[in-house]
Scaffold this active site. Structure first.
Site, PDB file in Angstrom:
ATOM      1  N   HIS A  83      21.679 -33.763 -18.126  1.00  0.00           N
ATOM      2  CA  HIS A  83      21.912 -34.575 -16.940  1.00  0.00           C
ATOM      3  C   HIS A  83      21.770 -36.061 -17.233  1.00  0.00           C
ATOM      4  O   HIS A  83      20.979 -36.482 -18.078  1.00  0.00           O
ATOM      5  CB  HIS A  83      20.911 -34.196 -15.840  1.00  0.00           C
ATOM      6  CG  HIS A  83      21.196 -32.868 -15.218  1.00  0.00           C
ATOM      7  ND1 HIS A  83      20.215 -32.022 -14.788  1.00  0.00           N
ATOM      8  CD2 HIS A  83      22.360 -32.238 -14.956  1.00  0.00           C
ATOM      9  CE1 HIS A  83      20.747 -30.931 -14.281  1.00  0.00           C
ATOM     10  NE2 HIS A  83      22.050 -31.038 -14.373  1.00  0.00           N
ATOM     11  N   GLU A 130      12.738 -32.033 -15.119  1.00  0.00           N
ATOM     12  CA  GLU A 130      13.316 -32.406 -16.409  1.00  0.00           C
ATOM     13  C   GLU A 130      12.679 -33.702 -16.870  1.00  0.00           C
ATOM     14  O   GLU A 130      12.164 -34.474 -16.057  1.00  0.00           O
ATOM     15  CB  GLU A 130      14.832 -32.642 -16.292  1.00  0.00           C
ATOM     16  CG  GLU A 130      15.652 -31.437 -15.911  1.00  0.00           C
ATOM     17  CD  GLU A 130      17.135 -31.775 -15.766  1.00  0.00           C
ATOM     18  OE1 GLU A 130      17.498 -32.949 -15.985  1.00  0.00           O
ATOM     19  OE2 GLU A 130      17.908 -30.868 -15.425  1.00  0.00           O
TER      20      GLU A 130
END
Length: 299
Positions: free
Chosen positions: A248, A211
């Site tokens: 996140h 990510e």
């Protein structure tokens, strides 16, 4: 200890709660060796065929374990983690998210002193198809996870599940899944997991699901550059605007780095194949495996 094996003995902290009991049943059904649970209010009971103790330290004294997994709310996570660490857990799987930062720092500090590996916080856990799983991944579902030779590393549990499903549908399967967690301060990094799969004799290729944010993928690229096993990567967050937190807590791009372009460039320079969508991963893995030089049999 990063890759789960069927011989590992597992302690479940919070085993009698709604989530703890649900996932413990699934873990047992998949072959995981659950040896004990923790709930101070039910110490002395037997639950799901496992003895319940008031603490992890008491459990270790009577029913030794290798791995502890926490189904514990954030406010109590530090106490439970330190209990497992000080009991002598080799691996602690911290599923809990939203743990206060100062508590996370304390957990990591005590783990380093005691030699306990931390997976997470905010991890979905570990899966070794055909052997079992620890956490909240659907490791009991053989339409998603099936024994194979592809190791999967992911910050995201949902993306890791999608990638594993695509691999299984393509007939490839997984040697192991390692969910490292989505928090900014985690105990096991992308590079740690990549190194473990590189050493694993059952793993022939690795899929890395990253990510934006942080520098873990760039750090993993340093190790990937020296690997003989092929690595395929997908980086989530390509369309995220700079400085915007996406999903996140660790997925935030700052002025100093963590961008999609920076991660992709670092991985590609290391010889990693980076794909644009998760659906492209199985074909990319097949191509990379086909490109490997033939193995010479030893006599």
């Amino acid at each position: 200890m990063i890759i789960f094996r069927k011989q590992h003995r597992v302690l479940v902290q919070g085993i009698t709660g709604k989530q703890g009991s649900f996932w413990t049943e699934k873990m047992i059904g998949a072959g995981t060796r659950i040896v004990a649970g923790v709930n101070p209010k039910r110490a002395g009971d037997i639950y799901l065929d496992a003895p319940i103790y008031a603490s992890a330290q008491r459990a270790m004294a009577e029913t030794p374990f290798d791995v502890a997994v926490m189904f514990i709310p954030p406010a109590l996570a530090k106490h439970a983690a330190l209990d497992a660490i000080e009991a002598g857990a080799k691996l602690l799987v911290v599923l809990t998210e939203h743990i206060p930062i100062h508590d996370v720092m304390a957990i990591h500090a005590v783990a380093r002193i005691n030699g306990t590996r931390i997976l997470g916080p905010n991890t979905a856990g570990l899966v070794t198809p055909g052997e079992g799983f620890v956490g909240i991944m659907p490791g009991h579902n053989d339409t998603i996870f099936r024994p194979g030779a592809i190791g999967v590393v992911s910050r995201s549990g949902s993306l890791g599940t999608l990638v594993s499903l695509n691999l299984t549908r393509a007939g490839l399967g997984q040697s192991a899944f390692i969910g490292i967690g989505g928090d900014p301060m985690i105990g096991t990094t992308t590079r740690d997991a990549l190194e473990a799969l590189d050493r694993d004799p059952r793993t022939q290729a690795v899929v890395l699901v990253g990510e934006i944010g942080g520098a873990m993928e760039e750090d993993a690229a340093i190790h990937a550059a020296g690997m003989s096993k092929p690595v395929v990567a997908f980086i989530a967050g390509r369309a995220a605007p700079p400085g915007k937190k996406m999903g996140h807590a660790g997925a935030i791009v700052g002025a100093s780095g963590g961008s999609y372009a920076g991660k992709r460039n670092a991985l590609e320079r290391a010889g990693v194949t980076v794909v644009d969508t998760p659906a492209e991963i199985p074909d990319a893995v097949r191509r990379r495996l086909a490109e490997r030089p033939p193995q010479v049999a030893s006599h």
